[in-house]
Design a protein around this motif. Structure first.
Motif, PDB file in Angstrom:
ATOM      1  N   THR A 119      24.925 -44.327  42.845  1.00  0.00           N
ATOM      2  CA  THR A 119      23.465 -44.458  42.776  1.00  0.00           C
ATOM      3  C   THR A 119      22.932 -45.536  43.716  1.00  0.00           C
ATOM      4  O   THR A 119      21.737 -45.845  43.698  1.00  0.00           O
ATOM      5  N   LEU A 120      23.814 -46.092  44.544  1.00  0.00           N
ATOM      6  CA  LEU A 120      23.442 -47.203  45.430  1.00  0.00           C
ATOM      7  C   LEU A 120      22.409 -46.776  46.469  1.00  0.00           C
ATOM      8  O   LEU A 120      22.553 -45.746  47.126  1.00  0.00           O
ATOM      9  N   VAL A 121      21.377 -47.595  46.611  1.00  0.00           N
ATOM     10  CA  VAL A 121      20.413 -47.487  47.700  1.00  0.00           C
ATOM     11  C   VAL A 121      20.558 -48.771  48.520  1.00  0.00           C
ATOM     12  O   VAL A 121      20.280 -49.860  48.016  1.00  0.00           O
ATOM     13  N   ASP A 122      21.002 -48.646  49.751  1.00  0.00           N
ATOM     14  CA  ASP A 122      21.305 -49.831  50.558  1.00  0.00           C
ATOM     15  C   ASP A 122      20.123 -50.797  50.620  1.00  0.00           C
ATOM     16  O   ASP A 122      19.001 -50.410  50.961  1.00  0.00           O
ATOM     17  N   GLY A 123      20.385 -52.045  50.266  1.00  0.00           N
ATOM     18  CA  GLY A 123      19.368 -53.076  50.381  1.00  0.00           C
ATOM     19  C   GLY A 123      18.363 -53.129  49.252  1.00  0.00           C
ATOM     20  O   GLY A 123      17.440 -53.940  49.293  1.00  0.00           O
ATOM     21  N   GLU A 124      18.518 -52.287  48.240  1.00  0.00           N
ATOM     22  CA  GLU A 124      17.553 -52.245  47.146  1.00  0.00           C
ATOM     23  C   GLU A 124      18.237 -52.537  45.815  1.00  0.00           C
ATOM     24  O   GLU A 124      19.421 -52.273  45.635  1.00  0.00           O
ATOM     25  N   GLY A 125      17.446 -53.053  44.864  1.00  0.00           N
ATOM     26  CA  GLY A 125      17.981 -53.309  43.532  1.00  0.00           C
ATOM     27  C   GLY A 125      17.992 -52.080  42.657  1.00  0.00           C
ATOM     28  O   GLY A 125      18.810 -51.962  41.751  1.00  0.00           O
ATOM     29  N   TYR A 126      17.068 -51.158  42.889  1.00  0.00           N
ATOM     30  CA  TYR A 126      17.017 -49.929  42.095  1.00  0.00           C
ATOM     31  C   TYR A 126      18.050 -48.929  42.608  1.00  0.00           C
ATOM     32  O   TYR A 126      18.621 -49.074  43.688  1.00  0.00           O
TER      33      TYR A 126
END
Length: 272
Positions: A119-126
């Motif tokens: 679920t990783l979005v690079d550079g984001e916490g969500y």
């Protein structure tokens, strides 16, 4: 089958502390030692993201070193504090790991089918389950729609009442819920990210969150209180699967705690 879920490790380079306060490396070493003492041993351990704190190869090398004594087979998921490239550079020989792209995969060799979502979005916490990831999941669910299945992912797709943290949940959750609800063999959506033990009914199944093996998120359920971390006891979850009983989850706290037999005089006086 016993699955141990550890989450939100936030490993740092040697001698460094998370936020300058939390000795996450020592907490993880204690958790590994406790997992190794369990009888019976877990069949597998799944680390559901935020494996390191600042996404560096030095941290992943330290993570590899700390995890080396673990006796049970270990599997990983990506969290918002992770970096796929740095992770792959260090953990380059994992047979289940795709060589590029999203770090998701299926474990089919156990009584319980396990799907790990990235679920990783690079550079984001969500987090996010976008159309590409949703399509991948749909294809995996279609492959075996009858075998009991657990989906592991870092970001919870459901609200928890931790208002500050809920803004950082997994996006794409409406489409994900529509998909999950079509499969009654999905027994759990097991997440991390929130550093607390949390359970809710979602998409026709149970959504759960594991505590961190280090620091926890403060239990603040109002909009006026900012998110904060608190040094409540570290913990992990044990998911026990049996065809008759289904999936039963226990939260275990990491540490040395006094234990007393129920046959002590104090216990007899209390319960008789």
């Amino acid at each position: 089958m016993i699955i141990a879920q550890i989450s939100d490790l936030h490993v740092r380079p040697e001698g460094k502390k998370a936020y300058g306060i939390v000795d996450t490396n020592s907490f993880l070493k204690a958790a590994i030692a406790q997992l190794n003492r369990l009888k019976p041993q877990p069949d597998i351990v799944i680390a559901t993201g935020d494996l390191v704190d600042e996404r560096t190869e030095a941290e992943y090398k330290m993570l590899q070193q700390i995890l080396a004594p673990l006796q049970a087979p270990l599997y990983f998921a990506m969290g918002n504090h992770d970096d796929r490239t740095a992770f792959r550079n260090v953990f380059s020989n994992l047979p289940y790991m795709p060589s590029e792209g999203f770090v998701h995969y299926v474990l089919d060799e156990y009584p319980l089918r396990i799907i790990v979502l990235d679920t990783l979005v690079d550079g984001e916490g969500y987090g996010n389950i976008d159309a590409e990831r949703l399509q991948w999941l749909a294809a995996r669910l279609d492959e075996n729609p009858h075998k009991p299945t657990v989906i592991f992912m870092h970001h919870p797709p459901f609200s928890t009442g931790l208002i500050g943290m809920d803004t950082l949940r997994c996006r794409g959750n409406v489409a994900l819920a529509d998909l999950i609800a079509r499969y009654d063999n999905v027994k759990r959506i097991a997440c991390g990210h929130l550093h607390r033990s949390i359970q809710t009914v979602w998409a026709g199944t149970l959504g759960s969150v594991a505590p961190s093996v280090a620091h926890q998120v403060a239990l603040r359920l109002t909009e006026t209180q900012p998110s904060a971390f608190v040094m409540e006891p570290p913990g992990f979850q044990l998911h026990l699967w049996h065809e008759e009983a289904g999936l039963v989850t226990h939260t275990a706290f990491v540490g040395d705690f006094d234990a007393y037999s129920y046959r002590t005089k104090a216990a007899i006086a209390l319960y008789v």
